[in-house]
Design a protein around this motif. Structure first.
Motif, PDB file in Angstrom:
ATOM      1  N   LYS A 114      48.957  -3.262   1.865  1.00  0.00           N
ATOM      2  CA  LYS A 114      48.634  -3.259   3.292  1.00  0.00           C
ATOM      3  C   LYS A 114      49.908  -3.408   4.116  1.00  0.00           C
ATOM      4  CE  LYS A 114      44.217  -5.489   2.466  1.00  0.00           C
ATOM      5  NZ  LYS A 114      43.316  -6.569   2.838  1.00  0.00           N
ATOM      6  N   ALA A 115      49.917  -2.758   5.290  1.00  0.00           N
ATOM      7  CA  ALA A 115      51.057  -2.876   6.205  1.00  0.00           C
ATOM      8  C   ALA A 115      50.573  -2.693   7.637  1.00  0.00           C
ATOM      9  CB  ALA A 115      52.127  -1.845   5.879  1.00  0.00           C
ATOM     10  N   GLN A 116      51.214  -3.403   8.557  1.00  0.00           N
ATOM     11  CA  GLN A 116      50.921  -3.275   9.984  1.00  0.00           C
ATOM     12  C   GLN A 116      52.232  -3.379  10.751  1.00  0.00           C
ATOM     13  OE1 GLN A 116      48.232  -6.598  10.503  1.00  0.00           O
ATOM     14  NE2 GLN A 116      46.472  -5.237  10.469  1.00  0.00           N
ATOM     15  N   TYR A 117      52.293  -2.659  11.876  1.00  0.00           N
ATOM     16  CA  TYR A 117      53.464  -2.719  12.751  1.00  0.00           C
ATOM     17  C   TYR A 117      52.981  -2.831  14.184  1.00  0.00           C
ATOM     18  CZ  TYR A 117      57.877  -1.536  14.981  1.00  0.00           C
ATOM     19  OH  TYR A 117      59.007  -1.560  15.750  1.00  0.00           O
ATOM     20  N   LEU A 121      56.438  -6.731  11.948  1.00  0.00           N
ATOM     21  CA  LEU A 121      56.069  -5.999  10.749  1.00  0.00           C
ATOM     22  C   LEU A 121      55.393  -6.978   9.801  1.00  0.00           C
ATOM     23  CD1 LEU A 121      56.148  -3.481   8.923  1.00  0.00           C
ATOM     24  CD2 LEU A 121      58.340  -4.312   8.083  1.00  0.00           C
ATOM     25  N   ALA A 122      54.246  -6.592   9.279  1.00  0.00           N
ATOM     26  CA  ALA A 122      53.543  -7.401   8.282  1.00  0.00           C
ATOM     27  C   ALA A 122      53.211  -6.503   7.091  1.00  0.00           C
ATOM     28  CB  ALA A 122      52.266  -7.984   8.870  1.00  0.00           C
ATOM     29  N   ALA A 123      53.419  -7.032   5.891  1.00  0.00           N
ATOM     30  CA  ALA A 123      53.125  -6.276   4.677  1.00  0.00           C
ATOM     31  C   ALA A 123      52.518  -7.221   3.649  1.00  0.00           C
ATOM     32  CB  ALA A 123      54.396  -5.643   4.123  1.00  0.00           C
ATOM     33  N   ALA A 141      55.262 -11.614   7.043  1.00  0.00           N
ATOM     34  CA  ALA A 141      55.345 -11.097   8.414  1.00  0.00           C
ATOM     35  C   ALA A 141      56.636 -11.571   9.054  1.00  0.00           C
ATOM     36  CB  ALA A 141      54.155 -11.570   9.242  1.00  0.00           C
ATOM     37  N   GLU A 142      57.221 -10.720   9.886  1.00  0.00           N
ATOM     38  CA  GLU A 142      58.429 -11.079  10.633  1.00  0.00           C
ATOM     39  C   GLU A 142      58.345 -10.476  12.027  1.00  0.00           C
ATOM     40  OE1 GLU A 142      63.288 -11.108  10.330  1.00  0.00           O
ATOM     41  OE2 GLU A 142      62.146  -9.913   8.913  1.00  0.00           O
ATOM     42  N   THR A 143      58.658 -11.290  13.028  1.00  0.00           N
ATOM     43  CA  THR A 143      58.684 -10.844  14.418  1.00  0.00           C
ATOM     44  C   THR A 143      60.129 -10.787  14.883  1.00  0.00           C
ATOM     45  OG1 THR A 143      56.540 -11.832  14.876  1.00  0.00           O
ATOM     46  CG2 THR A 143      57.936 -11.382  16.772  1.00  0.00           C
ATOM     47  N   LEU A 144      60.497  -9.692  15.545  1.00  0.00           N
ATOM     48  CA  LEU A 144      61.830  -9.534  16.129  1.00  0.00           C
ATOM     49  C   LEU A 144      61.673  -9.613  17.642  1.00  0.00           C
ATOM     50  CD1 LEU A 144      63.093  -6.594  13.904  1.00  0.00           C
ATOM     51  CD2 LEU A 144      63.518  -9.038  13.616  1.00  0.00           C
ATOM     52  N   ASN A 145      62.123 -10.729  18.206  1.00  0.00           N
ATOM     53  CA  ASN A 145      61.997 -10.977  19.646  1.00  0.00           C
ATOM     54  C   ASN A 145      63.239 -10.542  20.397  1.00  0.00           C
ATOM     55  OD1 ASN A 145      59.430 -12.274  20.086  1.00  0.00           O
ATOM     56  ND2 ASN A 145      60.210 -13.991  18.894  1.00  0.00           N
ATOM     57  N   ASP A 146      63.036  -9.968  21.604  1.00  0.00           N
ATOM     58  CA  ASP A 146      64.157  -9.747  22.508  1.00  0.00           C
ATOM     59  C   ASP A 146      64.670 -11.110  22.960  1.00  0.00           C
ATOM     60  OD1 ASP A 146      63.743  -7.039  22.234  1.00  0.00           O
ATOM     61  OD2 ASP A 146      62.835  -6.772  24.216  1.00  0.00           O
TER      62      ASP A 146
END
Length: 86
Positions: A7-10, A27-29, A46-51
């Motif tokens: 499974k993957a989500q963006y 991105l989550a996998a 899961a990892e979030t890239l914040n501005d």
């Protein structure tokens, strides 16, 4: 793929109107593995890239308080468990 499900989500969040550098992406996998008709093991990352001004978390709260990162931080996490259907 046999007993395995990949499974993957963006996700993408644009800047809030009038607030620059508040966007983020995540991105989550994960992988599920069916042990039996009534039991599945899973693991996900899961990892979030914040501005620089964004504070978007990578989790939804679960069993407790939601973790909110400091502005510009990039949170990540791993989840693992088992689902059993009665």
């Amino acid at each position: 793929i046999g007993k395995t499900t990949i499974k993957a989500q963006y996700y993408v969040s644009d800047d809030t109107e009038g607030k620059p550098d508040t966007g983020a992406s995540m991105l989550a996998a994960g992988v599920d593995y069916r042990l039996a008709k009534s039991a599945t093991l899973y693991i996900a990352y899961a990892e979030t890239l914040n501005d620089s001004n964004a504070r978007v978390a990578m989790n939804g709260g679960g069993h407790g308080s939601k973790v909110t990162p400091a502005a510009g931080e990039d949170p990540s996490g791993v989840s693992a468990g088992m689902i059993y259907w009665f």
